[in-house]
Write an enzyme that holds these catalytic residues in place. Structure first.
Site: not given
Length: 331
Positions: A197, A249
């Site tokens: 992420k 992400k």
């Protein structure tokens, strides 16, 4: 031999032919719908920077979950927005808190017809907006945060979550959550690790969606966009700690990372997800609203690109709409 000897265009001559030889396909079951449930509202609240997305009440959350089931969507990921916040994110542990109530509401509405997922992070619940608790000098305290994450995992599992999604990027978070849930007899609750992420500029609309209290940034714990190899380290660590799935992400701006992670995870037999985040959604909606692109075609192409790069499942705010198009045979 006549020139040219190879004519790839032969396999592009009709829609039927293109469907026959398509290498990547979209299916509703590959899609996960992120949804926001907000405490203290009686009607859904529109998110201005994400046209078409709302903050749900508990009742409209149920309806959104039912619609997702009817459309064949694979999963639904819940984010909670409490009325009151504090430095420790205490509302995240309250069985009657907005997120845990939302999990129970969705689970009671749809049962096992869809995978019910819950975001496991403190950022929505803290009055400072960070994903963990802070030290006296304002730094995020990794290990103190882990203790709360473990309790959150148990609370969400007991509320009925089939899968929890630790998204705070604390070192060791998967191991602590897995141990806490196992100790509580919740061995069957899966973990979708937000393994890679990145600290991204594309999260902006999401902060409106969850009414984030953050000032500053999260660069000390989310990944540096400049780094590629580090993503594989994060994925490896999360898998060693007990993650059942891993996520990249954002998705669209990190398709190279997604490809790397997909190849690495394949060797270990682990599914890979990718999150098409709020800013990626907002850019397409804004361009379409100005008449600069074909909205529906761009939506389908963008999600297809994420699947093509290696994602087995895609979190996208268009999940329900795209699933409807697929069922209608449009894409």
């Amino acid at each position: 031999m006549a020139f040219p000897s190879h004519r790839p265009r032969r396999l592009r001559q009709s829609a039927a032919m293109r469907r026959l030889v398509a290498e990547t396909r979209l299916h509703p079951a590959d899609l996960i719908l992120p949804v926001f449930v907000r405490e203290g509202i009686s009607e859904p609240v529109a998110i201005t920077s994400m046209p078409g997305v709302v903050q749900h009440t508990q009742d409209t959350l149920r309806r959104a979950a039912s619609e997702a089931v009817e459309l064949g969507v694979g999963g639904i990921m819940l984010f909670g927005i409490p009325e009151k916040r504090d430095a420790m994110g205490s509302a995240s542990l309250d069985p009657e808190g907005v997120l845990n109530r939302g999990i129970r509401a969705v689970k009671s509405e749809v049962g096992s017809d869809i995978v019910v997922m819950s975001d496991l992070c403190l950022d929505e619940f803290t009055d400072h907006g960070h994903c963990g608790v802070l030290t006296a000098d304002g730094a995020v305290d990794n290990d103190a945060t882990l203790e709360i994450y473990g309790q959150m995992g148990v609370a969400q599992a007991e509320a009925g979550a089939d899968m929890v999604g630790p998204s705070g990027m604390m070192d060791g978070q998967v191991a602590v959550i897995r141990q806490a849930m196992d100790d509580a007899g919740r061995q069957d609750t899966a973990i979708l690790a937000y393994a890679a992420k990145y600290s991204s500029a594309f999260y902006g609309p999401f902060r409106e969606a969850v009414d984030s209290q953050l000032t500053g940034d999260r660069k000390t714990y989310q990944m540096d966009p400049a780094n590629r190899r580090e993503a594989l380290l994060e994925v490896s660590l999360d898998l060693d700690e007990g993650a059942d799935l891993v996520m990249v992400k954002p998705a669209m701006s990190y398709l190279d990372i997604l490809r790397d992670v997909a190849e690495s995870a394949f060797e270990r037999g682990v599914p890979v997800s990718a999150y098409q985040i709020s800013g990626e959604y907002a850019m397409i909606e804004a361009a379409a609203a100005n008449g600069w692109i074909d909205r529906d075609a761009a939506v389908a192409e963008s999600v297809l690109s994420i699947r093509r790069a290696g994602a087995d499942t895609v979190l996208t705010y268009w999940a329900a709409e795209l699933a409807r198009w697929i069922k209608e045979g449009r894409f």
